[in-house]
Motif scaffolding. Structure first.
Motif, PDB file in Angstrom:
ATOM      1  N   LEU A 147     -45.964  56.111  26.589  1.00  0.00           N
ATOM      2  CA  LEU A 147     -46.615  56.008  27.898  1.00  0.00           C
ATOM      3  C   LEU A 147     -46.205  54.721  28.598  1.00  0.00           C
ATOM      4  CD1 LEU A 147     -50.135  57.294  26.872  1.00  0.00           C
ATOM      5  CD2 LEU A 147     -48.475  58.482  28.294  1.00  0.00           C
ATOM      6  N   ALA A 207     -43.022  55.214  30.012  1.00  0.00           N
ATOM      7  CA  ALA A 207     -43.136  56.151  31.128  1.00  0.00           C
ATOM      8  C   ALA A 207     -43.738  55.484  32.369  1.00  0.00           C
ATOM      9  CB  ALA A 207     -43.998  57.342  30.708  1.00  0.00           C
ATOM     10  N   LEU A 267     -46.709  53.747  32.598  1.00  0.00           N
ATOM     11  CA  LEU A 267     -48.146  53.448  32.637  1.00  0.00           C
ATOM     12  C   LEU A 267     -48.338  52.007  32.192  1.00  0.00           C
ATOM     13  CD1 LEU A 267     -50.297  56.339  31.167  1.00  0.00           C
ATOM     14  CD2 LEU A 267     -50.003  55.651  33.533  1.00  0.00           C
ATOM     15  N   ALA A 299     -45.517  60.194  32.225  1.00  0.00           N
ATOM     16  CA  ALA A 299     -46.683  60.228  31.344  1.00  0.00           C
ATOM     17  C   ALA A 299     -47.191  61.661  31.221  1.00  0.00           C
ATOM     18  CB  ALA A 299     -47.780  59.330  31.903  1.00  0.00           C
ATOM     19  N   LEU A 309     -44.996  63.624  28.931  1.00  0.00           N
ATOM     20  CA  LEU A 309     -45.225  63.282  27.520  1.00  0.00           C
ATOM     21  C   LEU A 309     -46.438  64.040  26.987  1.00  0.00           C
ATOM     22  CD1 LEU A 309     -44.649  59.442  27.481  1.00  0.00           C
ATOM     23  CD2 LEU A 309     -43.433  61.104  26.082  1.00  0.00           C
ATOM     24  N   LEU A 310     -47.461  64.133  27.837  1.00  0.00           N
ATOM     25  CA  LEU A 310     -48.687  64.791  27.380  1.00  0.00           C
ATOM     26  C   LEU A 310     -48.531  66.307  27.409  1.00  0.00           C
ATOM     27  CD1 LEU A 310     -51.175  62.487  29.272  1.00  0.00           C
ATOM     28  CD2 LEU A 310     -50.952  62.666  26.804  1.00  0.00           C
ATOM     29  N   ALA A 368     -48.786  60.055  22.585  1.00  0.00           N
ATOM     30  CA  ALA A 368     -49.294  59.804  23.936  1.00  0.00           C
ATOM     31  C   ALA A 368     -50.793  60.071  23.990  1.00  0.00           C
ATOM     32  CB  ALA A 368     -48.554  60.679  24.942  1.00  0.00           C
TER      33      ALA A 368
END
Lengths: 549, 302
Positions: free
Chosen positions: A128, A131, A133, B187, B190-191, B271
């Motif tokens: 994350l 990514a 965040l 994000a 990823l989830l 994640a």
């Protein structure tokens, strides 16, 4: 259209260029042998890309396969780019360059070395954080936002009046966010002006701020009582604002019980009856103000507990309730029996809280006639002072005597003879007549006071000068001057539920109920199966202006 | 793993008992206390509970510093986490008793709401830490993430080489599939991972079926509807190099699908295990700000 195709060959001695010329509108690139730019890399499709020169150093790149083509690092199906951009296919890089003279378009083809491949590789973003965040910057931003909204803007409103209006017109701006609850309704008219009460930062609201408006508010305690003995005596200690429209004035019994519970152990000479904490559980029997007069005849009521043994009401009046409330009735003046009830005499005041005073003419006189002469049976003396009663009777007999024609054998002649109008009377006759009249009046007065009328209800006696006196009377007064009782809110009850009048054979019987009677229905503030009753349901807060004080 | 303490069972759930005692003591005091007016934060009990709550919040936030100090010997990290979880949960009761259950549209209630959000996100964190590590271990099946990434690069190369031997259309399909196989990314991705090996497999399958149809037209009438039967058929016939390449390609693609699926799941689990922290930590700081404003403001306008 002339394309320059320049291949860059890496040599230990340096890069070597190998130029080629291609004619055509487009430049095809792929692994197929028919392609203008032929790439052996397996990651290239046979016909992978078509490049069209648009002129002015601009190129259009079209992928011929569904996978797309990587232009400047991103995979795309179509792109229009300027010279300087590059297309990567596997380990081959095709740069679109500014065409040299004599060419309309140009590409430069090189093979990427390990370092370049590594650099060109799209690093997968696998967490994350990778990514994008973040925690840190959000944390600081939110912390700053909260401090701005919760402290910065309100403090600016407090310290900088010029910006106050601007700040407090913002949706979340200013000191409104500090308000813990709504102000009491009376304080709403200056509600947004915090500094009316909160003058100094970090200092509790001072009494002086309350007194700005409440200078005329009656003292809460008598001047001889130091309230600070009871604890914190700041106004705001009890009167806590920002607790809703009704929250400023306390009505809980705790307010009183804080001091009154066990007060006799803490404050010297405290009234024993003041040890109160709960109407249902800790409250003495009632104390009543009994009528009494001092030697000068002034009304000086005495306080006495209802539970006092042998307590009597000294009203100065003779009135047996039982006789009047006889269910069989009581003989009236006209000889008929009348059945009386409470309401025959006791009528509520307008509003219903208390009873109107008993009035002789209205309530008693229809039966209790104040007649004094057989000859004129309708004639009554006024229900007034001894003197007025005396004048009335004396003047009545004087007139009888002087008019004459009074037919009684014991009377002097001048009284018995009826005189015609204009017939003179001698001074001697007048003296004789008036003397007779005084005797008659004295007899009638004595009879009236002694046996006929007055003594029926009043305590009548003669003073040292042998003059009649009537004891003072006080029927309905303030029995409980330190409390309020509203008959109007007890109309669901019968009078007899509290006042045992039908069995009261004498007016000395105190018909007031004690606390046990109230407790049949009323309990303390926290009572569950009784009417919850707090102190101020009956009592006012210490009030210097209280009538009972 | 099962024999070790979790943060919930640490030291016989010592901090559960600490938290319970704290909550019960607060509730008893609240019930016993008879303040002037309604219960609120301005009574002695209100100030006491407020002080406890504020100190707890600051201490709970110190976990972020403590966990970065590996050399710290003041209690174990697991012990700190256990206390963090239980005492953090106890804060719900402390805060409501402190306020006397009064709420409004103000900075004070905002602090309360932020605190509840932080605690709720933390509860998801406890759930994640208890559940996802075991799932990750099981999913990885004794391999590592780097090994899976390397294997995918290797399989992509193999697939391209094999596809090239079969047909340009298949080669293009494999290229496309390779390009579109996204590992990680945003994000959200990823989830909620996406994986594109299936489209390549489908295209290879379609190609096989097409060839099958052609062969049947040539008089080969044997009915072989499924792709796997076709692969068997091709191999059993000791087919030419193209068929051999196709069979291998199917193997490679199947293997790639397995690895990418596992890797995507690995990334997803990690994640999920971490995502709550991105709410928990920023909201904690928002809470710290609102709490500071709350404390300063109530004493500023006392």
């Amino acid at each position: 259209m002339r394309w320059l195709i320049r291949r860059v060959l890496k040599r230990a001695s340096g890069d070597v260029f190998e130029d080629d010329i291609h004619f055509g509108d487009t430049l095809s690139i792929g692994r197929g042998t028919d392609q203008a730019v032929y790439i052996t890399d397996l990651r290239a499709a046979l016909a992978h890309v078509r490049v069209t020169a648009l002129g002015n150093g601009r190129y259009r790149v079209e992928s011929l396969i569904a996978a797309g083509v990587r232009v400047d690092g991103t995979s795309q199906m179509n792109a229009t780019v300027a010279s300087g951009s590059s297309i990567d296919i596997g380990a081959t890089r095709i740069r679109l360059i500014e065409p040299p003279n004599d060419f309309e378009a140009a590409v430069e083809i090189s093979v990427l070395d390990e370092a370049q491949i590594e650099a060109a590789r799209v690093v997968p973003r696998l967490t994350l954080t990778e990514a994008g965040l973040g925690k840190r910057r959000w944390s600081w931003a939110l912390l700053a936002l909260m401090l701005l909204l919760g402290l910065g803007l309100p403090l600016a409103s407090h310290y900088a009046p010029p910006v106050r209006d601007a700040v407090e017109s913002l949706p979340l701006g200013g000191r409104a966010v500090w308000e813990t609850g709504s102000l009491a309704s009376a304080h709403h008219f200056f509600g947004s002006d915090c500094q009316q009460c909160h003058v100094d930062a970090f200092v509790s609201v001072r009494d002086a701020q309350c007194e700005t408006c409440h200078a005329q508010t009656a003292a809460h305690v008598s001047a001889d009582f130091d309230l600070s003995l009871a604890g914190n005596d700041r106004c705001a200690h009890c009167h806590r604002d920002h607790n809703g429209a009704q929250g400023l004035i306390r009505s809980d019994q705790q307010l009183c019980a804080d001091c009154h519970a066990g007060i006799d152990t803490r404050i010297a000479h405290a009234d024993a009856h003041a040890d109160v904490a709960d109407f249902g559980k800790q409250h003495d029997g009632f104390v009543v103000s009994l009528p009494q007069w001092n030697a000068q005849g002034e009304f000086t009521p005495v306080r006495a507990a209802l539970a006092t043994a042998g307590i009597k009401e000294q009203s100065g009046l003779v009135f047996p309730h039982d006789l009047h409330l006889d269910p069989a009735g009581i003989r009236g003046a006209d000889g008929d029996d009348q059945v009386l009830d409470c309401a025959s005499c006791h009528q509520p005041e307008p509003g219903g809280a208390r009873m109107l005073p008993i009035d002789f003419e209205q309530h008693c006189q229809s039966c209790h006639k104040l007649t004094f002469s057989i000859r004129e049976a309708d004639r009554e003396v006024p229900h007034a002072s001894v003197e007025k009663v005396g004048y009335t009777i004396t003047e009545f007999f004087a007139r009888e005597a002087l008019e004459g024609g009074f037919n009684e054998t014991n009377a002097p002649n001048v009284v018995r003879v009826r005189r015609r109008p204009g017939q003179p009377i001698t001074p001697q006759e007048r003296a004789e007549a008036l003397s007779w009249a005084r005797d008659q009046a004295r007899t009638a007065i004595n009879r009236l006071f002694e046996d006929k009328a007055c003594s029926t209800c009043h305590a009548v006696s003669r003073n040292a000068a042998q003059e009649w006196t009537v004891a003072p009377v006080r029927v309905a007064g303030a029995w409980f001057p330190k409390s309020r009782f509203d008959h109007g809110s007890h109309t669901t009850m019968q009078c007899i539920d509290c006042h045992n009048a039908p069995n009261a054979a004498s007016s000395e019987v105190l018909l007031l109920p004690d606390i046990d009677n109230c407790r049949q229905c009323h309990g303390g503030e926290h009572a569950t199966n009784l009417v919850p009753t707090t102190c101020i349901d009956c009592h006012a807060f210490h009030d210097a202006a209280h009538p009972g004080r | 793993m099962s024999m070790r303490d979790s943060m919930l069972s640490f030291a016989g759930a010592r901090y559960l008992w600490v938290a319970l005692v704290l909550v019960v003591a607060s509730v008893v005091a609240y019930l016993w206390h008879d303040p002037i007016g309604v219960p609120n934060g301005g009574t002695w009990l209100g100030y006491t509970l407020g002080t406890i709550g504020a100190l707890l919040i600051v201490w709970l936030m110190l976990l972020g510093i403590r966990k970065r100090r590996y050399g710290n010997r003041f209690g174990t990290m697991l012990g700190w986490a256990s206390a963090h979880v239980y005492l953090g949960t106890a804060l719900i009761a402390i805060a409501f008793l402190h306020s006397g259950f009064q709420v409004g549209l103000n900075i004070h209630t905002l602090a309360l709401v932020l605190m509840l959000l932080v605690i709720a996100s933390g509860m998801f964190g406890v759930f994640a830490y208890l559940r996802y590590p075991a799932l990750m271990t099981r999913n990885r099946d004794n391999t590592t993430r780097d090994a899976m990434l390397d294997e995918i690069v290797e399989l992509d190369q193999q697939a391209l080489a094999l596809a090239d031997a079969v047909d340009p259309k298949i080669h293009a399909a494999i290229l496309r599939s390779n390009e579109r196989t996204q590992l990680g990314g945003s994000a959200w991705r990823l989830l909620r991972p996406r994986e594109d090996t299936d489209s390549a497999i489908d295209q290879v399958r379609a190609f096989l079926e097409q060839k099958d149809a052609e062969k049947r037209k040539d008089g080969q009438t044997r009915d072989m509807p499924t792709m796997f039967a076709m692969v068997d058929f091709l191999s059993s016939r000791a087919a030419d190099s193209k068929n051999e390449a196709l069979r291998k390609l199917m193997d490679v693609l199947a293997r790639k699908k397995t690895v990418t699926t596992r890797l995507a799941r690995d990334l997803q689990l990690q994640a999920l295990m971490e995502v709550w922290l991105y709410v928990h930590v920023p909201l904690s700081f928002a809470l710290l700000g609102a709490l500071t404003a709350h404390i300063v403001s109530v004493f500023f306008y006392w």
